[in-house]
Design an enzyme around this catalytic site. Structure first.
Site, PDB file in Angstrom:
ATOM      1  N   ASP A   1      39.527  38.119  20.102  1.00  0.00           N
ATOM      2  CA  ASP A   1      39.096  38.263  21.399  1.00  0.00           C
ATOM      3  C   ASP A   1      40.050  38.006  22.391  1.00  0.00           C
ATOM      4  O   ASP A   1      41.191  38.029  22.169  1.00  0.00           O
ATOM      5  CB  ASP A   1      37.880  37.243  21.410  1.00  0.00           C
ATOM      6  CG  ASP A   1      38.102  35.896  21.386  1.00  0.00           C
ATOM      7  OD1 ASP A   1      39.300  35.515  21.562  1.00  0.00           O
ATOM      8  OD2 ASP A   1      37.348  35.038  21.480  1.00  0.00           O
TER       9      ASP A   1
ATOM     10  N   ASN B   1      42.646  39.326  12.804  1.00  0.00           N
ATOM     11  CA  ASN B   1      44.092  38.708  12.686  1.00  0.00           C
ATOM     12  C   ASN B   1      44.195  37.679  11.833  1.00  0.00           C
ATOM     13  O   ASN B   1      43.006  36.763  11.416  1.00  0.00           O
ATOM     14  CB  ASN B   1      44.342  38.378  14.208  1.00  0.00           C
ATOM     15  CG  ASN B   1      45.992  38.220  14.259  1.00  0.00           C
ATOM     16  OD1 ASN B   1      46.747  38.474  13.240  1.00  0.00           O
ATOM     17  ND2 ASN B   1      46.447  37.544  15.334  1.00  0.00           N
ATOM     18  N   THR B   2      45.101  37.340  11.132  1.00  0.00           N
ATOM     19  CA  THR B   2      45.513  36.174  10.328  1.00  0.00           C
ATOM     20  C   THR B   2      46.186  35.223  11.375  1.00  0.00           C
ATOM     21  O   THR B   2      47.081  35.537  12.185  1.00  0.00           O
ATOM     22  CB  THR B   2      46.209  36.327   9.000  1.00  0.00           C
ATOM     23  OG1 THR B   2      47.398  36.884   9.315  1.00  0.00           O
ATOM     24  CG2 THR B   2      45.266  37.236   8.139  1.00  0.00           C
ATOM     25  N   HIS B   3      46.096  34.040  10.766  1.00  0.00           N
ATOM     26  CA  HIS B   3      47.084  32.838  11.614  1.00  0.00           C
ATOM     27  C   HIS B   3      47.298  31.924  10.592  1.00  0.00           C
ATOM     28  O   HIS B   3      46.489  31.511   9.652  1.00  0.00           O
ATOM     29  CB  HIS B   3      46.217  32.142  12.541  1.00  0.00           C
ATOM     30  CG  HIS B   3      46.953  31.247  13.504  1.00  0.00           C
ATOM     31  ND1 HIS B   3      48.081  31.666  14.421  1.00  0.00           N
ATOM     32  CD2 HIS B   3      46.862  29.935  13.553  1.00  0.00           C
ATOM     33  CE1 HIS B   3      48.422  30.648  14.767  1.00  0.00           C
ATOM     34  NE2 HIS B   3      47.961  29.671  14.234  1.00  0.00           N
TER      35      HIS B   3
ATOM     36  N   ASP C   1      44.086  33.055  19.641  1.00  0.00           N
ATOM     37  CA  ASP C   1      43.701  32.592  18.320  1.00  0.00           C
ATOM     38  C   ASP C   1      42.446  31.821  18.280  1.00  0.00           C
ATOM     39  O   ASP C   1      42.264  30.637  17.898  1.00  0.00           O
ATOM     40  CB  ASP C   1      44.774  31.793  17.675  1.00  0.00           C
ATOM     41  CG  ASP C   1      46.232  32.296  17.386  1.00  0.00           C
ATOM     42  OD1 ASP C   1      46.105  33.615  17.334  1.00  0.00           O
ATOM     43  OD2 ASP C   1      47.123  31.717  17.499  1.00  0.00           O
TER      44      ASP C   1
ATOM     45  N   GLY D   1      41.075  35.358  23.840  1.00  0.00           N
ATOM     46  CA  GLY D   1      41.636  34.067  23.939  1.00  0.00           C
ATOM     47  C   GLY D   1      43.075  34.041  22.770  1.00  0.00           C
ATOM     48  O   GLY D   1      43.078  35.117  21.936  1.00  0.00           O
TER      49      GLY D   1
ATOM     50  N   ARG E   1      52.255  45.302  31.333  1.00  0.00           N
ATOM     51  CA  ARG E   1      51.444  44.910  30.215  1.00  0.00           C
ATOM     52  C   ARG E   1      50.453  45.690  30.186  1.00  0.00           C
ATOM     53  O   ARG E   1      49.986  46.024  29.050  1.00  0.00           O
ATOM     54  CB  ARG E   1      51.246  43.469  30.252  1.00  0.00           C
ATOM     55  CG  ARG E   1      50.780  42.985  28.792  1.00  0.00           C
ATOM     56  CD  ARG E   1      51.054  41.781  28.482  1.00  0.00           C
ATOM     57  NE  ARG E   1      50.643  41.383  27.181  1.00  0.00           N
ATOM     58  CZ  ARG E   1      51.723  41.245  26.093  1.00  0.00           C
ATOM     59  NH1 ARG E   1      52.887  41.190  26.372  1.00  0.00           N
ATOM     60  NH2 ARG E   1      51.291  40.915  24.754  1.00  0.00           N
TER      61      ARG E   1
END
Length: 189
Positions: free
Chosen positions: A138, A104-106, A142, A140, A62
């Protein structure tokens, strides 16, 4: 800006459309994906935007994938990176290069219901209001600083799909409004 996608690219299309307005303040210099053959890449290609694919399965680790994704994005020298339905977590190399300027969106009102199943989890918990969140990415899951949120009422009879579709509508509107604003004013620190 660079936009990273993993699927259909409806958020990407909203950004493509918004970027046609000279007052928007941002242009898309590249679109990347974690898999080939997706509609998100086709949308970018139809709009004449350069694309690239960095598939996790092409790398032994990864970390190697993260470094390759970072390098592919860096080639375009973006001021901002938008994860628009990008279904992979970026890693340390990426955050070192683009931390503080990746958003980002969530599909929930974070910090409630992080992870891949926000609408499902909201329904399972019986909430009456959920929504969409735009946040700075970051290390974490979300958990980064929240930039904006938009509420969506949960209606009687909602299914995961019906709720998620209504969330997507407000999410696209929030994303385009705030990406333009971030391009003009900078990402809040």
């Amino acid at each position: 800006m660079i936009v990273l996608v993993s699927g259909v690219g409806s958020n990407l299309q909203a950004l493509i459309d918004a970027s046609q307005d000279p007052t928007f303040g941002a242009s898309i210099v590249g679109v990347g994906a974690d898999r080939s053959g997706i509609e998100g890449l086709a949308r970018a290609e139809r709009a004449g935007i350069p694309t690239f694919v960095v598939e996790l399965s092409s790398f032994d680790t990864r970390a190697a994938w993260d470094e390759a994704l970072t390098a592919a994005c860096a080639e375009h020298e973006p001021d901002l990176v938008v994860l628009a339905g990008f279904m992979k977590l970026v890693g340390p190399a990426f955050l070192e290069a683009f931390g503080g300027r990746t958003v980002n969106t969530h599909p929930s009102l974070l910090p409630s219901f992080p992870g891949a199943h926000g609408p499902r989890d909201a329904l399972a918990h019986g909430v009456k209001v959920t929504g969409a969140t735009l946040f700075v990415v970051d290390e974490g899951l979300d958990e980064g600083p929240i930039i904006a949120q938009v509420a969506v009422p949960v209606e009687d009879g909602d299914t995961v799909d019906s709720l998620h579709e209504r969330i997507k509508v407000v999410e696209r509107r929030m994303l385009t409004e705030w990406v333009g604003r971030l391009a003009r004013e900078g990402v809040p620190r």
